[in-house]
Design an enzyme around this catalytic site. Structure first.
Site, short mmCIF file in Angstrom:
data_model
loop_
_atom_site.label_atom_id
_atom_site.label_comp_id
_atom_site.label_asym_id
_atom_site.label_seq_id
_atom_site.Cartn_x
_atom_site.Cartn_y
_atom_site.Cartn_z
N GLU A 49 29.57 23.10 44.25
CA GLU A 49 29.63 23.32 45.70
C GLU A 49 31.02 23.13 46.27
O GLU A 49 31.41 23.78 47.23
CB GLU A 49 28.70 22.29 46.39
N ASP A 77 38.25 37.60 39.02
CA ASP A 77 38.84 38.92 38.79
C ASP A 77 37.75 39.99 38.85
O ASP A 77 36.67 39.82 38.27
CB ASP A 77 39.49 38.94 37.40
C1 NOJ Z 1 42.50 42.91 38.49
C2 NOJ Z 1 43.79 42.27 38.08
O1 NOJ Z 1 44.40 41.76 39.24
C3 NOJ Z 1 44.61 43.34 37.41
O2 NOJ Z 1 45.93 42.90 37.15
C4 NOJ Z 1 43.92 43.75 36.14
O3 NOJ Z 1 44.57 44.88 35.58
C5 NOJ Z 1 42.45 44.12 36.39
N1 NOJ Z 1 41.77 43.26 37.31
C6 NOJ Z 1 41.69 44.02 35.11
O4 NOJ Z 1 41.54 42.68 34.75
#
Ligand code: NOJ
Length: 515
Positions: free
Chosen positions: A265, A205
């Site tokens: 890996e 993320d």
């Molecule tokens: C990206 C995620 O896909 C989204 O849903 C979120 O609000 C932000 N990152 C923060 O984690």
């Protein structure tokens, strides 16, 4: 791409990954909230689509201030979604079906509910530096001009420490201090924990937010051309800045080698790039040997899937195989409302845009049903970004409305009341589309079977753009994508197409010629 010889389940070079938003997939308890057992029950749906893997959005304990991307415990299952035993069963079932499992790793931040944050606030010396704390300016104001990606200031005051804490997203999501070796050790433990449970890969993320310039310099004002490229609506003040100091400074790119080392890996790692100005260039720099396998940015979905945006990615990427190609997710309104006119004709064209893409493909649950963006009453909405600018926000919550498995009642999603109202049109369900040969679902299955079985090597040998037409050449296949409304002439009849065509392709259609 990195070779991963040690894996039992070798990854194909350009995998198709089906994203599941657990709360909205299938509920087996009548709570109105999807759960892990529901995923186990319906996993074959992803396998039937020809996916190589499923990606599970966060299923961890969380107060759901940001739809689960506010994690309170990275090594547990949210009690409303099931148990660790359910998770183990999910992995086993996926592997039986030939699917790999990717899970989200939210390492940029935690929830304010996480025990680490509570201890950090309390000044526990072990956790004191787990987050990004900074003193106020002498006049008590924030340390610098940084804004959160949702728009409000990126600093929130904590009266106990009498310091500000930094957060790239909401104030309930304090950013972790990833330069702290103790935090790095925690993240390694988390990745190893899930690998030991059989997980095959990770979606990282907000990978571009992981590090920032420790000198905390103010970001400069964005020039108009930069501002246009920063992700998000132009009315969000975040787009006023050129994010040179709060996103991936000098050593930020190298940080992903840690993720590779911790994951192993043979793990597939894909990163979400949230920086608009240099998005594709950053994807290329992050997805290299020793780093990520692929990275993806919002350029194509945010453009509404135009030929220009598609060609721009091909021009800017070092190698298109490093890029994740996608149109819908839990963060975007359903693409058929934005990139198309909502028709099955458009849904099939856009399905082929994805099925012929020269890299990892991300499909989001429900797009294979041709779902369009539903209207939601404000009272039903929980997403912090949608609420901040209601009704002009991005419509993230609309994309999270549970998907219809059958007709009637609550569409076999739940026996209770769904956590978001489901107002899907008649005939949208998996059950109906499964028996209709002309349905969008049947088309997705055929298109992705063709990609897997007949298109061969998906390394692009050549490509060109002529106005609204994109042509792609692969060693074993030739593709023409007509993004425009006008018909275009073609040579003969393709072997596979989004609509029947011969000598001419209608507007918004695609054809594939196999060698
Ligand atoms: C990206 C995620 O896909 C989204 O849903 C979120 O609000 C932000 N990152 C923060 O984690």
């Amino acid at each position: 791409m990195t070779d991963r010889p040690s894996s039992d389940r070798r990854w194909p070079d350009a995998p198709v990954i089906y994203q599941i938003y657990p709360r909205s997939f299938r509920d087996t308890t009548g709570s109105g909230i999807g759960d892990l057992n529901g995923i186990v029950e319906k996993l074959h749906h992803a396998a039937d689509l020809g996916a190589d893997a499923v990606w599970l959005s966060p299923f961890y304990p969380s107060p759901w201030d940001d739809g689960g991307y506010d994690v309170a415990d990275h090594m547990a299952v949210h009690p409303a979604l099931g148990t660790m035993q359910d998770f183990d069963q999910l992995v086993a079932r996926a592997h039986d079906l030939g699917l790999r499992v990717i899970i989200d790793q939210v390492f940029n931040h935690t929830s304010t509910d996480a025990p680490w944050f509570k201890r950090s606030v309390a000044g526990d010396p072990v956790y004191s530096d787990y987050y990004v704390w900074a003193n106020p300016k002498p006049d008590g104001t924030q340390p610098n001009n940084w804004l959160s990606q949702f728009g409000p200031p990126a600093w929130t005051w904590n009266h106990i420490r009498q310091q500000y804490y930094f957060h790239n997203f909401t104030s309930k999501q304090p950013s972790l201090n990833l330069r702290n070796p103790d935090v790095q050790a925690e993240l390694r433990t988390i990745m190893r924990f899930w690998r030991d449970r059989g997980v095959d890969g990770f979606r990282i993320d907000a990978v571009t937010s992981l590090l920032f310039d420790p000198s905390l310099k103010d970001n400069p004002v964005a020039a108009p051309e930069v501002r246009d490229k920063v992700s998000g609506e132009n009315f969000v003040p975040y787009t006023y800045q050129d994010h040179v100091h709060d996103l991936l400074p000098g050593d930020g790119i190298d940080f992903v080698s840690n993720l590779r080392e911790w994951a192993g890996e043979d793990a597939f790692i894909i990163g979400e790039v949230t920086s608009g100005n240099q998005s594709i260039e950053l994807c290329s720099r992050l997805a290299t040997d020793g780093g990520l396998d692929a990275a993806y940015a919002t350029d194509l979905p945010e453009s509404g899937a135009t030929a220009q945006a598609y060609a721009d990615i091909l021009t800017r990427a070092d190698a298109p195989g490093q890029i994740g190609w996608w149109l819908s997710s839990h963060d975007q309104p359903r693409h058929l409302g934005k990139a198309g006119d909502g028709s099955a004709h458009d849904a099939k064209f856009l399905a082929l845009v994805l099925a012929t893409a020269p890299g990892t493909v991300l499909l989001y649950q429900g797009e294979e049903l041709g779902l369009t963006q539903p209207e939601l009453p404000r009272a039903a909405v929980t997403d912090p970004l949608d609420l901040l600018y209601w009704p002009d926000g991005p419509g993230r919550e609309g994309a999270r409305v549970p998907i219809p498995w059958a007709e009637g009642g609550n569409r076999a999603f739940t026996t209770g009341t769904p956590w978001l109202p489901m107002t899907w049109p008649e005939g949208a369900s998996v059950a109906v589309q499964h028996i209709d040969e002309g349905s969008v679902l049947r088309f997705y299955r055929a298109a992705f079977a063709l990609r897997r079985d007949r298109m061969g090597d998906l390394t692009l040998s050549d490509w060109s753009r002529d106005g609204q037409i994109i042509r792609l050449t692969y060693p074993d296949a030739r593709v023409v994508l007509n993004f425009g409304p006008e018909a275009a002439s073609i040579d003969g009849t393709p072997d596979f197409a989004s609509v029947p065509m011969d000598g001419e392709m209608p507007g918004r259609s695609a054809g594939i010629w196999l060698r």
